[in-house]
Write a protein that holds these residues in place. Structure first.
Motif, mmCIF file in Angstrom:
data_model
loop_
_atom_site.group_PDB
_atom_site.id
_atom_site.type_symbol
_atom_site.label_atom_id
_atom_site.label_comp_id
_atom_site.label_asym_id
_atom_site.label_seq_id
_atom_site.Cartn_x
_atom_site.Cartn_y
_atom_site.Cartn_z
ATOM 1 N N UNK A 1 0.794 -1.247 0.040
ATOM 2 C CA UNK A 1 0.032 0.049 0.221
ATOM 3 C C UNK A 1 0.724 1.237 -0.206
ATOM 4 N N UNK A 2 1.919 1.189 0.701
ATOM 5 C CA UNK A 2 2.668 2.305 0.698
ATOM 6 C C UNK A 2 3.450 2.856 -0.691
ATOM 7 N N UNK A 3 3.384 1.734 -1.482
ATOM 8 C CA UNK A 3 4.128 1.892 -2.851
ATOM 9 C C UNK A 3 3.027 2.193 -3.767
ATOM 10 N N UNK A 4 1.840 2.205 -3.419
ATOM 11 C CA UNK A 4 0.731 2.427 -4.479
ATOM 12 C C UNK A 4 0.890 3.929 -4.896
ATOM 13 N N UNK A 5 0.768 3.684 -6.346
ATOM 14 C CA UNK A 5 0.717 4.883 -7.098
ATOM 15 C C UNK A 5 1.931 5.715 -7.249
ATOM 16 N N UNK A 6 3.249 5.061 -6.693
ATOM 17 C CA UNK A 6 4.711 5.496 -6.946
ATOM 18 C C UNK A 6 5.213 5.178 -8.262
ATOM 19 N N UNK A 7 6.005 5.829 -8.952
ATOM 20 C CA UNK A 7 6.679 5.517 -10.203
ATOM 21 C C UNK A 7 8.110 4.896 -9.581
ATOM 22 N N UNK A 8 8.912 4.370 -10.573
ATOM 23 C CA UNK A 8 9.915 3.676 -9.922
ATOM 24 C C UNK A 8 11.122 4.369 -8.864
ATOM 25 N N UNK A 9 11.208 5.692 -9.423
ATOM 26 C CA UNK A 9 12.191 6.518 -8.876
ATOM 27 C C UNK A 9 11.651 6.731 -7.476
ATOM 28 N N UNK A 10 10.434 6.914 -7.419
ATOM 29 C CA UNK A 10 9.583 7.390 -5.847
ATOM 30 C C UNK A 10 9.669 5.946 -5.151
ATOM 31 N N UNK A 11 9.604 4.974 -5.598
ATOM 32 C CA UNK A 11 9.552 3.483 -4.991
ATOM 33 C C UNK A 11 10.908 3.375 -4.365
ATOM 34 N N UNK A 12 11.924 3.608 -5.237
ATOM 35 C CA UNK A 12 13.185 3.537 -4.724
ATOM 36 C C UNK A 12 13.460 4.439 -3.775
ATOM 37 N N UNK A 13 13.242 5.656 -3.715
ATOM 38 C CA UNK A 13 13.309 6.900 -2.785
ATOM 39 C C UNK A 13 12.487 6.371 -1.288
ATOM 40 N N UNK A 14 11.363 5.682 -1.454
ATOM 41 C CA UNK A 14 10.676 5.324 -0.324
ATOM 42 C C UNK A 14 11.323 4.103 0.482
ATOM 43 N N UNK A 15 12.137 3.160 -0.424
ATOM 44 C CA UNK A 15 12.629 2.141 0.149
ATOM 45 C C UNK A 15 13.814 2.711 0.844
ATOM 46 N N UNK A 16 14.741 3.517 0.266
ATOM 47 C CA UNK A 16 15.694 4.190 0.928
ATOM 48 C C UNK A 16 15.300 4.517 2.022
ATOM 49 N N UNK A 17 14.332 5.565 2.253
ATOM 50 C CA UNK A 17 13.738 6.263 3.439
ATOM 51 C C UNK A 17 13.579 5.186 4.609
ATOM 52 N N UNK A 18 13.041 4.175 4.040
ATOM 53 C CA UNK A 18 12.451 2.917 4.996
ATOM 54 C C UNK A 18 13.796 2.600 5.825
ATOM 55 N N UNK A 19 14.516 2.099 4.817
ATOM 56 C CA UNK A 19 15.931 1.252 5.302
ATOM 57 C C UNK A 19 16.711 2.366 6.419
ATOM 58 N N UNK A 20 16.854 3.534 6.122
ATOM 59 C CA UNK A 20 17.339 4.753 6.911
ATOM 60 C C UNK A 20 16.751 4.591 8.228
ATOM 61 N N UNK A 21 15.216 4.584 8.166
ATOM 62 C CA UNK A 21 14.618 4.648 9.295
ATOM 63 C C UNK A 21 14.788 3.631 10.270
ATOM 64 N N UNK A 22 14.715 2.223 9.278
ATOM 65 C CA UNK A 22 14.878 0.929 10.161
ATOM 66 C C UNK A 22 16.363 0.861 10.786
ATOM 67 N N UNK A 23 17.319 1.266 9.954
ATOM 68 C CA UNK A 23 18.752 1.290 10.584
ATOM 69 C C UNK A 23 19.108 1.910 11.687
ATOM 70 N N UNK A 24 18.450 3.281 11.642
ATOM 71 C CA UNK A 24 18.510 4.234 12.824
ATOM 72 C C UNK A 24 17.852 3.396 13.997
ATOM 73 N N UNK A 25 16.843 2.868 13.719
ATOM 74 C CA UNK A 25 16.128 2.327 15.054
ATOM 75 C C UNK A 25 17.031 1.022 15.579
ATOM 76 N N UNK A 26 17.622 0.426 14.766
ATOM 77 C CA UNK A 26 18.454 -0.842 15.116
ATOM 78 C C UNK A 26 19.911 -0.215 15.630
ATOM 79 N N UNK A 27 20.355 0.650 15.213
ATOM 80 C CA UNK A 27 21.608 1.580 15.525
ATOM 81 C C UNK A 27 22.687 0.832 15.894
#
Length: 70
Positions: free
Chosen positions: A20-46
């Motif tokens: 659902x988070x990826x719905x309506x996104x083009x390829x560049x937007x979906x890659x950017x969403x994935x990158x932000x999600x990875x960085x958020x979760x990496x920060x959480x793991x720490x």
């Protein structure tokens, strides 16, 4: 140490939310969403060692052609 055992109570619900988070996104937007999600979760793991283990595991799976996790 990286926990690779199943750890989500309802993994299908997370997968649906991820789609659902990826719905309506083009390829560049979906890659950017994935990158932000990875960085958020990496920060959480720490913990760099855990993150490096996850990167190696993910890279190994990609190189081996297996998209699943252990």
């Amino acid at each position: 140490m990286l926990n690779t055992d199943p750890n989500l109570a309802v993994p299908d619900d997370f997968y649906a939310a991820l789609l659902r988070a990826h719905e309506g996104l083009d390829a560049d937007e979906t890659h950017a969403l994935n990158a932000r999600l990875i960085l958020i979760l990496a920060n959480h793991i720490g913990d760099l060692a855990t993150l490096e283990e996850a990167l190696a595991l993910a890279r190994g799976k990609v190189v081996e052609g297996d998209a699943t996790t252990s």
